[in-house]
Write a protein that holds these residues in place. Structure first.
Motif, PDB file in Angstrom:
ATOM      1  N   ALA A   1     -56.623 -29.840   3.527  1.00  0.00           N
ATOM      2  CA  ALA A   1     -57.572 -29.162   2.903  1.00  0.00           C
ATOM      3  C   ALA A   1     -58.317 -30.130   1.818  1.00  0.00           C
ATOM      4  CB  ALA A   1     -57.247 -28.051   1.953  1.00  0.00           C
TER       5      ALA A   1
ATOM      6  N   ARG B   1     -70.373 -33.077   0.174  1.00  0.00           N
ATOM      7  CA  ARG B   1     -72.043 -33.011   0.390  1.00  0.00           C
ATOM      8  C   ARG B   1     -72.532 -33.501  -0.729  1.00  0.00           C
ATOM      9  NH1 ARG B   1     -73.284 -27.161   0.690  1.00  0.00           N
ATOM     10  NH2 ARG B   1     -73.084 -27.226  -1.441  1.00  0.00           N
TER      11      ARG B   1
ATOM     12  N   VAL C   1     -60.446 -26.611  -3.619  1.00  0.00           N
ATOM     13  CA  VAL C   1     -61.106 -25.472  -3.278  1.00  0.00           C
ATOM     14  C   VAL C   1     -62.615 -26.206  -3.057  1.00  0.00           C
ATOM     15  CG1 VAL C   1     -62.310 -23.699  -4.512  1.00  0.00           C
ATOM     16  CG2 VAL C   1     -59.924 -24.220  -4.904  1.00  0.00           C
ATOM     17  N   ASP C   2     -62.987 -25.656  -1.761  1.00  0.00           N
ATOM     18  CA  ASP C   2     -64.420 -25.957  -1.464  1.00  0.00           C
ATOM     19  C   ASP C   2     -64.510 -27.731  -1.604  1.00  0.00           C
ATOM     20  OD1 ASP C   2     -66.979 -25.935  -0.482  1.00  0.00           O
ATOM     21  OD2 ASP C   2     -67.936 -25.236  -2.550  1.00  0.00           O
ATOM     22  N   MET C   3     -63.855 -28.534  -0.693  1.00  0.00           N
ATOM     23  CA  MET C   3     -64.051 -29.626  -0.681  1.00  0.00           C
ATOM     24  C   MET C   3     -65.337 -30.246   0.127  1.00  0.00           C
ATOM     25  SD  MET C   3     -61.775 -31.269  -2.451  1.00  0.00           S
ATOM     26  CE  MET C   3     -62.255 -32.732  -2.393  1.00  0.00           C
ATOM     27  N   GLN C   4     -65.717 -29.404   0.973  1.00  0.00           N
ATOM     28  CA  GLN C   4     -66.973 -29.554   1.955  1.00  0.00           C
ATOM     29  C   GLN C   4     -68.059 -29.720   0.914  1.00  0.00           C
ATOM     30  OE1 GLN C   4     -67.133 -30.044   4.839  1.00  0.00           O
ATOM     31  NE2 GLN C   4     -65.194 -28.942   5.703  1.00  0.00           N
ATOM     32  N   SER C   5     -68.189 -28.837  -0.360  1.00  0.00           N
ATOM     33  CA  SER C   5     -69.428 -29.175  -1.332  1.00  0.00           C
ATOM     34  C   SER C   5     -69.194 -30.467  -1.901  1.00  0.00           C
ATOM     35  CB  SER C   5     -69.402 -27.973  -2.197  1.00  0.00           C
ATOM     36  OG  SER C   5     -68.550 -27.682  -3.270  1.00  0.00           O
ATOM     37  N   PHE C   6     -68.106 -30.822  -2.427  1.00  0.00           N
ATOM     38  CA  PHE C   6     -67.844 -32.047  -3.108  1.00  0.00           C
ATOM     39  C   PHE C   6     -68.336 -33.414  -1.974  1.00  0.00           C
ATOM     40  CE2 PHE C   6     -65.071 -35.965  -3.683  1.00  0.00           C
ATOM     41  CZ  PHE C   6     -65.645 -36.214  -4.891  1.00  0.00           C
TER      42      PHE C   6
ATOM     43  N   ASN D   1     -67.936 -30.479   7.630  1.00  0.00           N
ATOM     44  CA  ASN D   1     -68.511 -29.436   8.653  1.00  0.00           C
ATOM     45  C   ASN D   1     -70.177 -29.954   8.697  1.00  0.00           C
ATOM     46  OD1 ASN D   1     -69.865 -27.146   9.334  1.00  0.00           O
ATOM     47  ND2 ASN D   1     -68.631 -25.722   7.972  1.00  0.00           N
TER      48      ASN D   1
ATOM     49  N   GLU E   1     -62.922 -24.753  11.114  1.00  0.00           N
ATOM     50  CA  GLU E   1     -62.548 -25.141   9.696  1.00  0.00           C
ATOM     51  C   GLU E   1     -61.209 -25.123   9.536  1.00  0.00           C
ATOM     52  OE1 GLU E   1     -63.228 -20.724   8.320  1.00  0.00           O
ATOM     53  OE2 GLU E   1     -64.605 -22.045   7.411  1.00  0.00           O
TER      54      GLU E   1
ATOM     55  N   VAL F   1     -72.941 -28.151   6.955  1.00  0.00           N
ATOM     56  CA  VAL F   1     -72.869 -28.177   5.686  1.00  0.00           C
ATOM     57  C   VAL F   1     -73.569 -29.515   5.186  1.00  0.00           C
ATOM     58  CG1 VAL F   1     -71.702 -27.792   3.100  1.00  0.00           C
ATOM     59  CG2 VAL F   1     -71.239 -26.229   5.377  1.00  0.00           C
TER      60      VAL F   1
ATOM     61  N   ARG G   1     -62.573 -28.806  -8.665  1.00  0.00           N
ATOM     62  CA  ARG G   1     -62.383 -28.302  -7.162  1.00  0.00           C
ATOM     63  C   ARG G   1     -60.610 -28.331  -6.942  1.00  0.00           C
ATOM     64  NH1 ARG G   1     -67.447 -30.006  -7.236  1.00  0.00           N
ATOM     65  NH2 ARG G   1     -68.923 -28.841  -6.016  1.00  0.00           N
TER      66      ARG G   1
END
Length: 614
Positions: A228, A96, A89-94, A234, A16, A237, A175
């Motif tokens: 980032a 997804r 902040v938390d681009m993985q959830s974006f 990931n 990560e 995720v 984010r």
């Protein structure tokens, strides 16, 4: 500037801490496209594929998705935010949350004039306020940003409908923070017209010193923050197929006159030549990994190049039948064996053609007792059985040059019944007396072990005479394909057929030693585990090279071989081709190269069909 486009995938294990800005160089373009259930990631960069493979899986991309109708471009809503860094902040959830038919893309390029603009702003802030208060904090923010390279970033969201675009813009802005500002960023929306998308994905962002002096404020951020903002997805995720394992060295051997066996992931052609096989070759791969195709490729190149004689031993027949069928159509020099459909006779007991008959008999007896010991599973305690066999063979060789297994069986039976007589003088008479004193169980044991070879109709036909010339096994450019089809004759008879041919070949190469004939003989044994318990195999691995015999051994998994045999194979094979394997095999085989055992441990279980580590 020459950019190449790749479709990339995250590696497993996932790191990560690494983003595209850490390794893609500048300029680079990354696009995250959700076409259906899975996310696809495209990367344009000047970095070589070989270098990329240290961080991501990569393959050339011919086209990018281009069906989008709307896009929004990120820009500053407040001009002073230009000098502050962005905190994703938390681009993985974006990523997804990208719905099908939408995409998120980032262009990044280096622009030296950005540093000058930031330094000018820093000087102005310090001149007005020194290092205290609000302005002092602003100066510190600029200093922190300047610790890393500052990159221009053209960030866009693409969608099929305006409503979807605005939902994604809101999710993105939630984010992305800029220290000291409440709402510093916004998107400029528009329809995608004509070739504008195609032109954009091939045009890195630019900002001239003059435009910056005029007050234009293009979106920018430090390289660390950009990593980032444009992360490697990931796979735990986000629904994206991972590329497993760490890369291994991509350095094929240099063989200008060799033959091609494949290519590395970066497209480098891999060639081998006959010299690579001189110290034997070991191939292992699970069912369906492509092992048999690899053997076919070796057979074809060795035969086509006239590298030497090629002998194939195959207990199942897939390999032997396929190469025989191919060369039968080609009109090549081919000798094909099948125990019931296309048999020919080979007598393993036939004396080798040596200048000295006595030497021939000694060699024959030595090899024969080895065969009896291993083929008939004679243990250390079977002293009398060995004695009976040895004397029976001595008697037969004194009577004829080419005794058969049936002859041996008959002689032992005659010795047991006291009906065998030979004019061998007092020494032989003494042996006969001793043989009469041996317990009956030893004779029964010897007879039972020979019975299958002496009485089985198929084996008598195969080993009861010889109707081919020994030279076929040593003829340069000839293929001898032996299908010891166990489905036709059973496991035990198939084993004996392979052992008999193996003994015959060993006779021939040892007998020619010193004659000046060193035509290479390549012996390819598929399903090697079926005859791995023959100690003659271990002898061949250590000594066959000096006789011009080179082994290519293949099987499915290490559990098929005793540890002692496996150790001998590892030690005595100069080339190893490991195709996809599983479980305990990975733990055993990753130690073949201790410098890369971590990488091998990750790669070996996830190789594609037809892929391998050489």
């Amino acid at each position: 500037m020459h950019l190449r486009f790749y479709e990339v995938a995250p590696r497993v294990p996932y790191d990560e801490e690494v983003g595209f800005a850490h390794f893609a160089g500048t300029p680079f373009f990354v696009m995250y496209a959700r076409e259906s259930e899975e996310l696809k990631v495209y990367l344009a960069t000047m970095v070589s594929k070989q270098s990329l493979l240290h961080y991501v899986g990569a393959k050339e991309a011919e086209t990018l998705p281009a069906h989008y109708r709307w896009w929004g471009r990120l820009k500053y809503r407040k001009g002073k935010a230009f000098y502050h860094d962005v905190e994703p902040v938390d681009m993985q959830s974006f990523l997804r949350g990208l719905p099908p038919g939408s995409a998120y893309a980032v262009w990044a390029s280096a622009e030296p004039h950005l540093v000058g603009s930031h330094l000018g702003r820093l000087d102005a802030v310090l001149a007005k306020s020194g290092i205290s208060g609000t302005k002092g904090r602003a100066a510190q923010v600029i200093r922190e940003k300047l610790k890393e390279p500052i990159l221009l970033a053209d960030v866009r969201i693409l969608a099929p409908r305006l409503e979807t675009l605005r939902e994604l813009e809101a999710a993105f802005l939630d984010r992305v923070l800029v220290l000291g500002f409440r709402t510093p960023l916004e998107f400029r929306e528009g329809r995608i017209a004509g070739n504008s998308f195609a032109e954009w994905v091939r045009t890195p962002p630019r900002a001239s010193a003059f435009s910056l002096l005029l007050g234009k404020r293009p979106f920018n951020m430090s390289a660390g923050k950009l990593a980032a903002l444009a992360p490697i997805p990931n796979p735990s995720v986000i629904p994206i197929p991972p590329s497993r394992g760490l890369p291994l060295p991509d350095l094929p051997p240099i063989r200008p006159s060799g033959f091609t066996i494949g290519a590395t992931p970066t497209g480098r052609v891999v060639k081998l030549d006959e010299g690579d096989l001189v110290r034997h070759c070991y191939i292992i791969g699970a069912t369906g990994s492509g092992k048999t195709n690899a053997l076919r490729l070796l057979v074809k190149n060795l035969v086509d190049r006239g590298s030497g004689a090629v002998v194939v031993l195959d207990p199942h027949g897939d390999l032997a039948d396929s190469v025989a069928a191919y060369y039968a159509e080609q009109g090549a020099r081919l000798t094909y064996f099948h125990p019931t459909l296309a048999p020919f006779s080979v007598n393993p007991l036939r004396l080798p053609n040596l200048a000295s008959p006595e030497q021939a008999r000694l060699l024959a007896m030595s090899n024969l007792m080895e065969m009896f010991t291993r083929v008939f599973w004679l243990g250390e305690n079977a002293v009398y059985v060995k004695y009976i066999l040895q004397n029976a063979m001595n008697a037969l060789y004194s009577m004829k040059e080419n005794p058969t297994f049936a002859d041996v069986y008959r002689v032992i039976l005659a010795l047991h019944d006291g009906e065998f007589d030979i004019d061998g003088g007092p020494e032989w008479e003494a042996k006969l007396e001793f043989l009469k004193s041996i317990q009956q169980t030893s004779f029964v044991s010897a007879l039972s072990r020979l019975e299958l070879l002496a009485t089985n109709e198929v084996l008598r036909r195969v080993f009861g005479s010889q109707d081919v010339d020994d030279t076929i096994f040593l003829e340069k450019g000839r293929l001898v394909a032996v299908n010891a089809d166990l489905s036709s004759v059973g496991s035990e008879a198939s084993y004996l057929i392979m052992a008999g041919f193996l003994m015959k070949l060993w006779y021939l190469v040892t007998a020619r030693y010193g004659s000046g004939d060193r035509t290479p003989v390549f012996l390819i044994i598929d399903e090697f585990q079926r005859i791995a318990d023959l100690s003659q195999v271990d002898v061949m691995l250590s000594e066959a090279r000096k006789y011009g015999l080179h082994l290519i051994l293949a099987h499915q998994h290490t559990g098929q071989l005793p540890d002692s045999v496996l150790k001998s194979v590892f030690s005595n094979t100069g080339m190893k081709l490991i195709m996809r394997i599983n479980g305990d095999d990975v733990e055993k085989l990753k130690t073949i190269d201790r410098d890369f055992q971590t990488e091998l441990g990750s790669v070996l279980s996830s190789l594609p069909n037809g892929g391998g580590v050489l």
